[in-house]
Design a protein around this motif. Sequence first.
Motif, PDB file in Angstrom:
ATOM      1  N   GLN A   1     -13.742  -4.129  -0.010  1.00 18.25           N
ATOM      2  CA  GLN A   1     -15.118  -3.639  -0.314  1.00 18.25           C
ATOM      3  C   GLN A   1     -15.640  -4.718  -1.576  1.00 18.25           C
ATOM      4  OE1 GLN A   1     -14.857   0.949  -0.078  1.00 18.25           O
ATOM      5  NE2 GLN A   1     -14.346   0.692  -1.925  1.00 18.25           N
TER       6      GLN A   1
ATOM      7  N   VAL B   1     -10.246   4.741   6.736  1.00 15.04           N
ATOM      8  CA  VAL B   1      -9.058   4.392   6.451  1.00 15.04           C
ATOM      9  C   VAL B   1      -8.177   5.318   6.879  1.00 15.04           C
ATOM     10  CG1 VAL B   1      -7.605   3.452   4.783  1.00 15.04           C
ATOM     11  CG2 VAL B   1      -9.919   3.113   4.634  1.00 15.04           C
TER      12      VAL B   1
ATOM     13  N   VAL C   1      -8.055  -0.032   8.729  1.00 15.54           N
ATOM     14  CA  VAL C   1      -9.254  -0.036   8.118  1.00 15.54           C
ATOM     15  C   VAL C   1     -10.527  -0.216   9.127  1.00 15.54           C
ATOM     16  CG1 VAL C   1     -10.360  -0.938   6.255  1.00 15.54           C
ATOM     17  CG2 VAL C   1      -8.054  -0.877   6.006  1.00 15.54           C
TER      18      VAL C   1
ATOM     19  N   CYS D   1       0.845  -1.269   0.005  1.00 19.11           N
ATOM     20  CA  CYS D   1       0.085   0.032  -0.057  1.00 19.11           C
ATOM     21  C   CYS D   1       0.892   1.152   0.017  1.00 19.11           C
ATOM     22  CB  CYS D   1      -0.898   0.002   1.111  1.00 19.11           C
ATOM     23  SG  CYS D   1      -1.992   1.531   1.378  1.00 19.11           S
TER      24      CYS D   1
ATOM     25  N   CYS E   1      -7.943  -1.910   0.421  1.00 22.42           N
ATOM     26  CA  CYS E   1      -9.294  -1.356   0.646  1.00 22.42           C
ATOM     27  C   CYS E   1     -10.329  -1.688  -0.595  1.00 22.42           C
ATOM     28  CB  CYS E   1      -9.181   0.277   0.773  1.00 22.42           C
ATOM     29  SG  CYS E   1      -8.269   0.834   2.285  1.00 22.42           S
ATOM     30  N   GLU E   2      -9.634  -1.728  -1.714  1.00 19.41           N
ATOM     31  CA  GLU E   2     -10.671  -2.251  -2.748  1.00 19.41           C
ATOM     32  C   GLU E   2     -10.979  -3.900  -2.793  1.00 19.41           C
ATOM     33  OE1 GLU E   2      -9.362   0.825  -6.205  1.00 19.41           O
ATOM     34  OE2 GLU E   2      -8.546  -1.120  -6.404  1.00 19.41           O
TER      35      GLU E   2
ATOM     36  N   VAL F   1     -15.873   0.300   3.431  1.00 22.40           N
ATOM     37  CA  VAL F   1     -15.020   0.760   4.356  1.00 22.40           C
ATOM     38  C   VAL F   1     -15.604   1.984   4.996  1.00 22.40           C
ATOM     39  CG1 VAL F   1     -12.980  -0.676   3.475  1.00 22.40           C
ATOM     40  CG2 VAL F   1     -13.163   1.907   3.257  1.00 22.40           C
TER      41      VAL F   1
END
Length: 215
Positions: free
Chosen positions: A91, A100, A109, A16, A87-88, A97
Amino acid sequence: MSGVRTELVFEQAEGCPVAVASAAVPDPVTDINWTDGDGETVTEQVSVGTDGEFDTDDELPPFEPVFDYGSEQVYEFDRDKTDPCICEHIQATLGPVTDVHARDGDLHVTLHASDVTGLRDLIADMSDDFGDVSVEYLVRSVDTDEESELVPVDLRTLTDRQREVLETAHEMGYFEYPRQANAEEVAATLDIQSSTFAEHLAAAQRKLLDELLGA
């Protein structure tokens, strides 16, 4: 209906860019949001509450300043749409979410989930794909005919050792009935004495019960 609100921490989330960049600044990186760019890229914006420039690693996409609030700056960067995104993934697998932020290289998260089993499976799956994942905070909601109550479980009250003991005991089936592992076996895995295991476990359980019963 029963659901949970939880904060997951992806420790040293090297995949990330935001998490990696957060290790270079003293304050948390917040207000992380993203949108599709030109079809091949994703544009992300973040806020950094620190003075001076937001320096990032040369291997990261460039973070360009967008807006200056004085005590907080907004930065923007583009990443390849095919790059794996924590995060994607959450989801797409479980749902939106809620919050973040990143701090010291870790990505935090927060999300709500009605499917606790799905959350457990998600954590196991993401541990394989993105490295160490821990549950920082968990709140379970319970609706009955008579009342609705929130039962908080804040793992931040535990020391690192107490948390390790509790998690290892749980993973080895110490709390199952019948037990899949006894105290001596769990203690051996932790490389500690059985009496030390019992002390740490009792302290951890007491803290969690104090929270649950106090709530």
